[in-house]
Design a protein around this motif. Structure first.
Motif, PDB file in Angstrom:
ATOM      1  N   THR A   4     -13.831  -0.836  30.038  1.00  0.00           N
ATOM      2  CA  THR A   4     -13.916  -1.273  31.428  1.00  0.00           C
ATOM      3  C   THR A   4     -15.382  -1.304  31.858  1.00  0.00           C
ATOM      4  O   THR A   4     -16.254  -0.680  31.236  1.00  0.00           O
ATOM      5  CB  THR A   4     -13.166  -0.319  32.368  1.00  0.00           C
ATOM      6  N   GLY A   5     -15.649  -2.002  32.949  1.00  0.00           N
ATOM      7  CA  GLY A   5     -17.013  -2.035  33.470  1.00  0.00           C
ATOM      8  C   GLY A   5     -17.537  -0.649  33.786  1.00  0.00           C
ATOM      9  O   GLY A   5     -18.712  -0.341  33.550  1.00  0.00           O
ATOM     10  N   TYR A  33     -16.287   6.832  39.271  1.00  0.00           N
ATOM     11  CA  TYR A  33     -16.104   8.287  39.328  1.00  0.00           C
ATOM     12  C   TYR A  33     -14.983   8.753  38.413  1.00  0.00           C
ATOM     13  O   TYR A  33     -15.036   9.868  37.861  1.00  0.00           O
ATOM     14  CB  TYR A  33     -15.891   8.733  40.784  1.00  0.00           C
ATOM     15  N   ASP A  34     -13.974   7.919  38.218  1.00  0.00           N
ATOM     16  CA  ASP A  34     -12.934   8.272  37.257  1.00  0.00           C
ATOM     17  C   ASP A  34     -13.520   8.354  35.849  1.00  0.00           C
ATOM     18  O   ASP A  34     -13.188   9.256  35.068  1.00  0.00           O
ATOM     19  CB  ASP A  34     -11.819   7.225  37.307  1.00  0.00           C
ATOM     20  N   GLU A  35     -14.438   7.431  35.538  1.00  0.00           N
ATOM     21  CA  GLU A  35     -15.077   7.449  34.219  1.00  0.00           C
ATOM     22  C   GLU A  35     -16.051   8.623  34.102  1.00  0.00           C
ATOM     23  O   GLU A  35     -16.180   9.219  33.017  1.00  0.00           O
ATOM     24  CB  GLU A  35     -15.795   6.128  33.964  1.00  0.00           C
ATOM     25  N   GLN A  39     -16.021  11.424  31.161  1.00  0.00           N
ATOM     26  CA  GLN A  39     -17.201  11.621  30.307  1.00  0.00           C
ATOM     27  C   GLN A  39     -18.046  12.810  30.769  1.00  0.00           C
ATOM     28  O   GLN A  39     -19.234  12.886  30.477  1.00  0.00           O
ATOM     29  CB  GLN A  39     -18.059  10.337  30.309  1.00  0.00           C
ATOM     30  N   ARG A  40     -17.432  13.751  31.497  1.00  0.00           N
ATOM     31  CA  ARG A  40     -18.200  14.843  32.097  1.00  0.00           C
ATOM     32  C   ARG A  40     -18.846  15.772  31.077  1.00  0.00           C
ATOM     33  O   ARG A  40     -19.746  16.531  31.408  1.00  0.00           O
ATOM     34  CB  ARG A  40     -17.323  15.632  33.060  1.00  0.00           C
ATOM     35  N   ASP A  41     -18.398  15.708  29.819  1.00  0.00           N
ATOM     36  CA  ASP A  41     -19.049  16.515  28.786  1.00  0.00           C
ATOM     37  C   ASP A  41     -20.286  15.818  28.222  1.00  0.00           C
ATOM     38  O   ASP A  41     -21.038  16.414  27.443  1.00  0.00           O
ATOM     39  CB  ASP A  41     -18.070  16.822  27.655  1.00  0.00           C
ATOM     40  N   THR A 166     -16.056  -3.142  37.967  1.00  0.00           N
ATOM     41  CA  THR A 166     -15.944  -1.818  37.334  1.00  0.00           C
ATOM     42  C   THR A 166     -14.584  -1.626  36.668  1.00  0.00           C
ATOM     43  O   THR A 166     -14.445  -0.782  35.782  1.00  0.00           O
ATOM     44  CB  THR A 166     -16.178  -0.686  38.351  1.00  0.00           C
ATOM     45  N   ALA A 167     -13.586  -2.420  37.100  1.00  0.00           N
ATOM     46  CA  ALA A 167     -12.248  -2.307  36.502  1.00  0.00           C
ATOM     47  C   ALA A 167     -12.025  -3.317  35.391  1.00  0.00           C
ATOM     48  O   ALA A 167     -11.141  -3.129  34.540  1.00  0.00           O
ATOM     49  CB  ALA A 167     -11.186  -2.498  37.577  1.00  0.00           C
ATOM     50  N   ALA A 168     -12.802  -4.387  35.384  1.00  0.00           N
ATOM     51  CA  ALA A 168     -12.577  -5.475  34.430  1.00  0.00           C
ATOM     52  C   ALA A 168     -12.927  -5.054  33.006  1.00  0.00           C
ATOM     53  O   ALA A 168     -13.867  -4.291  32.783  1.00  0.00           O
ATOM     54  CB  ALA A 168     -13.402  -6.697  34.836  1.00  0.00           C
TER      55      ALA A 168
END
Length: 594
Positions: A4-5, A33-35, A39-41, A166-168
């Motif tokens: 996704t974007g 923000y979901d991504e 990927q918070r690590d 960002t969703a594409a």
């Protein structure tokens, strides 16, 4: 790889070496923000209390490290809240990438909910901005943004990304080395390397044509041997050379070269506010600040010089006061990376445009080992003229005592942030700075409320370095909500409020030039800053004399060592003044000293 974007954006940031972003979520950036959560690590997000301070935190991160700071905000008011922070970075040449969400592409231009033309709004205060309308252009846009932010004269850029982008789904092609697969060493593909023009064939394949042109342009030399020869000739001829150094010295990592040049010329050196830290304070040839609040030695030396060498400085009005009367007896030799600054405010006799480190390195090769000057002890004599206001006198708690005692506790490795006002100048005057990237302040825009966000960014970027914010009660009211960020992330920052219950610098002008008509500058109002610190989970102390300030410092140092932020509300006389001071429009050697 199909991502996704939002995932492409995060991968592109990580590819550029980004380890931390500062921001505040909203509807248009929910996929981002979901991504970030997923990927918070791999990449850290710091949640601030207000988008303006996300920009200031990214700014402080960048100023203290030389790396690009990154901030994120949602569309509409989230994006506009970044603007003051972006403008602050622009005025002080700070590399920053601001990322904003926007409404979906089919809603752009329709006055949709939380829609603004943030690209149009920020155009005057960024080096460049982009609206990404194709997900497959997102990665190369990020790469180009980092090149633009860092190359030449650094500054902020903005990437605006509609929500549907960002969703594409899009194709993610990581940078490659020699076509042999993704590079694992992030540093080898960072924008620093790209800006230097070091790219492999494989990397070129995934850089946009514009980005490749930017890299090629950065390879070109910006000055000629003739430019250097002309500068060397002026330096050889001068009998009373004076160096005026600014933030460009720090940006180009040229402090060591500046020291060599100063000693080679045996010339006094003064610093602009942005140049503080570029030259060791205790050096025999250092004369202090220059300009409106410059020292007697700096301002007199400029006016008596026969050659003024401006090094990475832009002749702002706070330095020159009256440009027509500034350094009238001197030829001006200007070194700067930005050709737009040459002859903009003060006419130069000669100039060299390029990276300051490269310019000085070339000069040192062509200059003799020692050049005789005719200052004949004048500098030492002028250094002795210090305003009485620099001494405690009848004050129970003096700003100089506050700043110097704090410096003793924190040591030479500390990072010092300020807001804007009297405390800002006192800090520049009294704190014993010994190294660059130690003093973070809003010099160009003069942004009250800058300091706490900047201190947060600096401490996050430099966890092992002590960090202190000197602020005034007026400035601190504008950003005190960020205490929540310090408290929730357990960021051990020392906050020293030099509290005179007034807007001190404005009151000083009212005292001197407006017959003591104190219109709307008295701030004897809530909150109680000690109680406020406690409410946000910090330790708070109040000091009203030297004894209680030292005691408060003792407690605060213990708090910092345990990972807790601390605040000291230090009460000073409301009529303390910042001196010397040059009245607006007067020659800089006509100073108020008493």
């Amino acid at each position: 790889m199909q991502y996704t974007g939002a995932r492409i954006l995060i991968e592109a940031l990580i590819e550029q070496g980004v380890d931390t972003v500062f921001g505040y979520p909203g509807g248009s950036v929910l996929f981002i923000y979901d991504e970030l959560y997923k990927q918070r690590d791999r990449i850290r997000h710091i949640l601030v209390g207000h988008e303006q301070h996300a920009a200031h935190a990214a700014d402080g991160y960048a100023r203290s490290t030389g790396k690009v700071g990154v901030c994120i905000a949602t569309s509409g008011p989230g994006a506009t809240n970044l603007v003051t922070g972006i403008a602050t970075a622009a005025m002080d040449s700070v590399p920053m990438v601001a990322i904003t969400g926007n409404v979906s592409t089919n809603l752009l231009g329709k006055d949709s909910f939380q829609e603004v033309d943030i690209a149009g709004i920020t155009m005057p205060v960024v080096k460049h901005n982009w609206i990404v309308k194709d997900v497959n252009a997102l990665a190369e846009t990020v790469r180009e943004a980092f090149i633009v932010a860092q190359s030449g004269r650094p500054g902020p850029v903005l990437i605006d990304i509609p929500k549907d982008i960002t969703a594409a789904p899009g194709e993610w092609i990581p940078l490659r080395a020699n076509g042999k697969g993704p590079i694992k060493n992030i540093e080898s593909i960072s924008a620093n390397r790209l800006a230097a023009g070091i790219t492999s064939e494989g990397e070129d394949n995934v850089l946009s044509a514009r980005a490749r042109r930017l890299v090629t342009r950065n390879r070109r030399p910006t000055f000629t041997d003739e430019d250097i020869d002309r500068a060397v000739s002026l330096l050889r001829e001068a009998r009373r050379p004076m160096i005026y150094a600014g933030g460009g010295v720090i940006i180009s990592d040229a402090s060591g070269e500046l020291l060599q040049l100063v000693e080679r010329l045996n010339a006094p050196v003064a610093l602009s506010l942005m140049g503080v830290g570029a030259f060791p304070r205790e050096h025999r040839l250092y004369t202090g600040l220059i300009g409106m609040h410059g020292t007697v030695a700096s301002n007199k030396a400029v006016q008596k010089s026969d050659l003024l060498i401006a090094v990475g400085a832009r002749f702002s009005d706070r330095v020159t006061s009256s440009a027509d009367h500034f350094a009238k007896g001197a030829k001006v030799l200007h070194f700067d990376i930005d050709p737009a600054e040459v002859n903009k405010n003060v006419e130069a006799h000669a100039w060299v445009v390029g990276d300051i480190k490269k310019i000085i390195t070339k000069l040192l090769k062509d200059l003799p080992q020692h050049i005789k000057t005719d200052w004949e002890g004048n500098i030492e004599k002028w250094k002795e003229k210090i305003p009485k206001a620099h001494h405690s006198g009848s004050s129970i708690l003096h700003p100089r005592f506050i700043i110097e005692e704090t410096a003793k506790r924190l040591g030479h490795d500390a990072i010092v942030a300020t807001d804007v006002g009297q405390h800002q100048i006192w800090t520049a005057q009294f704190y014993p700075f010994t190294q660059p990237r130690s003093f973070l302040t809003s010099g160009g825009l003069g942004t009250m409320g800058f300091g706490l966000g900047a201190a947060i960014g600096a401490k996050v970027a430099n966890p092992k370095r002590p960090t202190v914010l000197f602020t005034g009660d007026g400035s601190f009211r504008m950003n005190c909500g960020e205490l929540a960020t310090i408290g929730s992330y357990h960021i051990p920052i020392l906050i020293v409020i030099i509290n005179n219950t007034v807007l001190g610098m404005v009151r000083q002008w009212q005292t001197l030039f407006y017959e003591e008509r104190y219109s709307e500058t008295t701030l004897d109002r809530p909150p109680d800053f000690v109680k406020l610190a406690d409410a946000y989970g910090l330790r708070g102390y109040r000091a009203e004399n030297e004894k209680t300030f030292v005691e408060a410092l003792d407690f605060a140092m213990k708090d910092l060592s345990s990972g807790c932020g601390a605040l000291i509300d230090a009460r000073i006389n409301r009529d303390e003044k910042v001196l010397p001071m040059v009245p607006g429009g007067k020659p800089i050697d006509e100073q108020i000293l008493i």
